[in-house]
Design a protein around this motif. Sequence first.
Motif, mmCIF file in Angstrom:
data_model
loop_
_atom_site.group_PDB
_atom_site.id
_atom_site.type_symbol
_atom_site.label_atom_id
_atom_site.label_comp_id
_atom_site.label_asym_id
_atom_site.label_seq_id
_atom_site.Cartn_x
_atom_site.Cartn_y
_atom_site.Cartn_z
ATOM 1 N N THR A 14 0.854 -1.179 0.000
ATOM 2 C CA THR A 14 0.000 0.000 0.000
ATOM 3 C C THR A 14 0.894 1.234 0.000
ATOM 4 N N PHE A 15 0.713 2.076 -1.011
ATOM 5 C CA PHE A 15 1.460 3.326 -1.126
ATOM 6 C C PHE A 15 0.479 4.483 -0.972
ATOM 7 N N VAL A 16 0.761 5.385 -0.061
ATOM 8 C CA VAL A 16 -0.028 6.609 0.071
ATOM 9 C C VAL A 16 0.912 7.782 -0.176
ATOM 10 N N LEU A 17 0.635 8.539 -1.242
ATOM 11 C CA LEU A 17 1.456 9.687 -1.607
ATOM 12 C C LEU A 17 0.615 10.952 -1.502
ATOM 13 N N THR A 18 1.240 12.054 -1.153
ATOM 14 C CA THR A 18 0.551 13.337 -1.232
ATOM 15 C C THR A 18 0.667 13.884 -2.653
ATOM 16 N N VAL A 53 -3.473 8.574 -3.602
ATOM 17 C CA VAL A 53 -2.927 9.928 -3.543
ATOM 18 C C VAL A 53 -3.852 10.792 -2.687
ATOM 19 N N ILE A 54 -3.242 11.612 -1.836
ATOM 20 C CA ILE A 54 -4.001 12.591 -1.053
ATOM 21 C C ILE A 54 -3.979 13.909 -1.828
ATOM 22 N N PRO A 55 -5.090 14.279 -2.481
ATOM 23 C CA PRO A 55 -5.085 15.511 -3.282
ATOM 24 C C PRO A 55 -5.212 16.750 -2.412
ATOM 25 N N LEU A 56 -4.608 17.832 -2.878
ATOM 26 C CA LEU A 56 -4.699 19.084 -2.129
ATOM 27 C C LEU A 56 -6.127 19.597 -2.065
ATOM 28 N N GLY A 57 -6.873 19.403 -3.125
ATOM 29 C CA GLY A 57 -8.235 19.942 -3.178
ATOM 30 C C GLY A 57 -9.279 18.964 -2.717
ATOM 31 N N MET A 58 -8.992 18.193 -1.670
ATOM 32 C CA MET A 58 -9.944 17.174 -1.234
ATOM 33 C C MET A 58 -11.182 17.780 -0.597
ATOM 34 N N GLY A 59 -11.074 19.018 -0.090
ATOM 35 C CA GLY A 59 -12.207 19.655 0.578
ATOM 36 C C GLY A 59 -12.255 19.270 2.048
ATOM 37 N N GLY A 60 -12.487 20.262 2.904
ATOM 38 C CA GLY A 60 -12.565 19.993 4.330
ATOM 39 C C GLY A 60 -11.198 20.004 4.984
ATOM 40 N N PRO A 61 -11.151 20.220 6.295
ATOM 41 C CA PRO A 61 -9.875 20.283 7.004
ATOM 42 C C PRO A 61 -9.263 18.903 7.197
#
Length: 282
Positions: free
Chosen positions: A166-170, A204-212
Amino acid sequence: MTFEPESLGRSRSDLAEALRNERKRAGLAQTRLAQRCNMSQTKISNIESGKLTPTLIDVELILEAVGSDSPAAAKIIGLARTAHTEWQDDWASQRRGLDKKQNELARLETVTTEFRFFLPTMITGLLATPDYVRASLARNSGDLSKTVAKKLERQHVLLDSSKSFTFVLTEQAVRWPLVSPLAMAMQLDRLVSVSRIPQVRLGVIPLGMGGPVVDTPLSVFTLYDRRLVQIETNTGALILRDHRDVNAYRDDFERYETYAVFGNECRELLSDWALGFSGLGR
């Protein structure tokens, strides 16, 4: 807990000596201590000789069995935590040869079944194109051809169906322009391809995911089963083997994972960013 990197190698022998001294202070033979701790006499002997590094639970059981007072017990617990910590500095790795580090990682990957990578800054070698691998090593001097070749060779582990990754990238890690725009486009295409391997889960953790987002990523880290966690810094890597440390990082990983997108949604993002690098973006 604070420690000096040079103390890490000594802590194992110091721990063995301290536990041996506490047993003798309590007037217990190894066999009697083993009975109180529900361990074998051989295990107690190996711990006291330094052949076996005890877990923190082992140490706590021994300290309780010998009736150590609080100051002595606290010191020994500190030694135990340090004994499960290893510091690998980049300068030492360069002196030994960076290809030797790749051999060590390959051996670790051979015996690991479950991998979890949290990548907030850049793409890791298992996912990288040759151009990206070379660029990631650019600050190192000398002939890096062996190191590059071994990094790329290690990627074959991704095809081992007995393992899971499992790879989680920003988004920052994915889009950081380490190489030319065209090479970045090829790198993102590589991520799309790898994400289709059945035993690989790439998000991927996108910058524009919405919410804090309440969690603040602090460092790159990799979890190898429940065996250890490797935390990377600018000057080296910290290896933690104590189960409490490993579990804490597993908890962190699971929280970061909830912010990531996977599957087709992830591949669509990667493809759009690749088109942007290639100048064909919408």
